[in-house]
Design an enzyme around this catalytic site. Structure first.
Site, PDB file in Angstrom:
ATOM      1  N   ARG A  89       0.825  -1.221   0.000  1.00  0.00           N
ATOM      2  CA  ARG A  89       0.000   0.000   0.000  1.00  0.00           C
ATOM      3  C   ARG A  89       0.852   1.261   0.000  1.00  0.00           C
ATOM      4  O   ARG A  89       0.548   2.225  -0.712  1.00  0.00           O
ATOM      5  CB  ARG A  89      -0.952  -0.019   1.208  1.00  0.00           C
ATOM      6  CG  ARG A  89      -1.813   1.231   1.387  1.00  0.00           C
ATOM      7  CD  ARG A  89      -2.372   1.801   0.096  1.00  0.00           C
ATOM      8  NE  ARG A  89      -3.086   0.814  -0.721  1.00  0.00           N
ATOM      9  CZ  ARG A  89      -3.374   0.993  -1.995  1.00  0.00           C
ATOM     10  NH1 ARG A  89      -2.984   2.095  -2.637  1.00  0.00           N
ATOM     11  NH2 ARG A  89      -4.030   0.061  -2.670  1.00  0.00           N
ATOM     12  N   LYS A 144       1.523  25.251  -2.860  1.00  0.00           N
ATOM     13  CA  LYS A 144       0.278  24.603  -2.446  1.00  0.00           C
ATOM     14  C   LYS A 144       0.426  23.091  -2.581  1.00  0.00           C
ATOM     15  O   LYS A 144      -0.171  22.452  -3.444  1.00  0.00           O
ATOM     16  CB  LYS A 144      -0.884  25.131  -3.264  1.00  0.00           C
ATOM     17  CG  LYS A 144      -1.145  26.617  -3.029  1.00  0.00           C
ATOM     18  CD  LYS A 144      -2.255  27.151  -3.910  1.00  0.00           C
ATOM     19  CE  LYS A 144      -2.466  28.652  -3.689  1.00  0.00           C
ATOM     20  NZ  LYS A 144      -3.506  29.212  -4.567  1.00  0.00           N
ATOM     21  N   LYS A 179       3.971  39.733  -1.825  1.00  0.00           N
ATOM     22  CA  LYS A 179       2.547  39.593  -2.107  1.00  0.00           C
ATOM     23  C   LYS A 179       1.803  40.874  -1.708  1.00  0.00           C
ATOM     24  O   LYS A 179       2.391  41.810  -1.155  1.00  0.00           O
ATOM     25  CB  LYS A 179       1.983  38.398  -1.337  1.00  0.00           C
ATOM     26  CG  LYS A 179       2.752  37.092  -1.556  1.00  0.00           C
ATOM     27  CD  LYS A 179       2.406  36.429  -2.853  1.00  0.00           C
ATOM     28  CE  LYS A 179       1.109  35.673  -2.733  1.00  0.00           C
ATOM     29  NZ  LYS A 179       0.777  34.909  -3.941  1.00  0.00           N
ATOM     30  N   GLU A 235       4.000  40.696  -6.673  1.00  0.00           N
ATOM     31  CA  GLU A 235       2.660  40.431  -7.207  1.00  0.00           C
ATOM     32  C   GLU A 235       1.923  41.751  -7.438  1.00  0.00           C
ATOM     33  O   GLU A 235       1.955  42.642  -6.586  1.00  0.00           O
ATOM     34  CB  GLU A 235       1.894  39.573  -6.202  1.00  0.00           C
ATOM     35  CG  GLU A 235       0.440  39.317  -6.547  1.00  0.00           C
ATOM     36  CD  GLU A 235      -0.280  38.614  -5.412  1.00  0.00           C
ATOM     37  OE1 GLU A 235      -0.151  37.390  -5.322  1.00  0.00           O
ATOM     38  OE2 GLU A 235      -0.940  39.304  -4.607  1.00  0.00           O
ATOM     39  N   ASP A 273      -1.516  38.762 -11.091  1.00  0.00           N
ATOM     40  CA  ASP A 273      -2.427  37.938 -10.306  1.00  0.00           C
ATOM     41  C   ASP A 273      -3.876  38.097 -10.760  1.00  0.00           C
ATOM     42  O   ASP A 273      -4.416  39.209 -10.766  1.00  0.00           O
ATOM     43  CB  ASP A 273      -2.301  38.305  -8.829  1.00  0.00           C
ATOM     44  CG  ASP A 273      -3.083  37.365  -7.941  1.00  0.00           C
ATOM     45  OD1 ASP A 273      -2.990  36.137  -8.141  1.00  0.00           O
ATOM     46  OD2 ASP A 273      -3.790  37.854  -7.049  1.00  0.00           O
TER      47      ASP A 273
END
Length: 294
Positions: free
Chosen positions: A111, A146, A178, A208, A230
């Site tokens: 597995r 992510k 950001k 960004e 963005d």
């Protein structure tokens, strides 16, 4: 005997230490304190088995080195013959590995080995689909942060197996400013000046922007190396490429899908980043068919 390193895609390096760490962690999670009590209770210790790992659907393969390392960790004498390599394309029903050795070892590792190949091949297959849809353009497809906690190095490796490229691996290997950084620091120029005064000569700075006016402001400073566009519409991305005139690297990001990526790539941006490559990749269907030797 096949070794994990022999199955790596040549231009998609994965550290042997990362392989071993991931395998030990995953086996510890599955075997717990008592091991595979089912196999121990039902299969004599000396029983040998032969098994074949099979792809149940077409796609791009990744994770075979981890499967091999998993099997060899529980059965050092297990012999493995590889019929595919990471980064290669396979058809439904294609054999990936032939495994011979301790039945207990094979069953205990089954597995975990399949989980590695299923997860990473899913990422590689989805990435390959994204890349295919940008053929004929200059755009490179890259992933984001992510990723599944604890599996970042593996999933980013799988993106490369699919023909994609990696964005930064973490907060420590590049400066990416950001919208919240801009807000806290007091504006575009202020945040870029602080970043440039801090950055070493080998560290690139990306910022960004949400609007074309912000893009113009960034260009006027001359302090950024890369600009992330963005959540911009395709028409706006085309304008951004025209405004930038090659003075900075342009990366499109936000809301990228398989349906939209070709149009985004056609705008002329240098990179398209998509978190979907890792956070939304479906599992690749792979199985282990086992035959006991008597």
């Amino acid at each position: 005997m096949t070794t994990p390193s022999s199955l790596l895609q040549p231009d998609a390096f994965l550290s042997p230490l990362a392989i071993d760490e991931a395998v030990v962690r995953a086996l510890d999670e599955d075997l717990g304190r008592a091991g595979d009590v089912t196999s121990i209770a039902t299969i004599p210790e000396a029983t040998a088995a032969r098994a074949v790992m099979v792809a149940r659907r077409p796609g791009r393969i990744a994770g075979l080195p981890l499967a091999v390392a998993t099997l060899q960790k529980l059965g050092p004498d297990i012999r493995i013959e590889a019929h595919a390599r990471d980064g290669g394309s396979v058809v439904a029903g294609q054999h990936l590995l032939t495994i011979s050795g301790s039945a207990r070892g094979v069953l205990a590792a089954e597995r975990t080995a399949l989980n590695f190949v299923g997860r990473l091949s899913g990422v590689a297959t989805l990435t390959a689909d994204y890349v295919k849809r940008t053929a004929g353009t200059r755009t490179r497809i890259c992933c984001t942060r992510k990723t599944t906690p604890g599996l970042r190095a593996l999933e980013k490796y799988a993106v490369r197996c699919g023909g994609g490229f990696n964005h930064r691996f973490g907060l420590d290997d590049a400066i990416l400013i950001k919208d919240n950084h801009i807000a806290v620091a007091g504006g575009v120029r202020a945040v870029l000046e602080r970043a440039r005064s801090h950055a070493g000569h080998l560290v690139r700075i990306e910022i960004e922007v949400d609007t074309l006016d912000q893009l113009r402001e960034v260009l006027d400073t001359g302090l950024a190396d890369v600009v992330m566009l963005d959540n911009m519409e395709v028409a706006t991305l085309k304008q951004a490429v025209s405004i930038a005139k090659g003075r900075v690297v342009l990366e499109a990001s936000g809301g990228v899908t398989l349906d939209s990526i070709a149009d985004i790539a056609a705008t002329g941006v240098d990179y398209i980043s998509s978190g979907a490559l890792t956070h939304s990749a479906p599992n690749f269907d792979v199985a282990l068919d086992i035959e006991t030797k008597r």
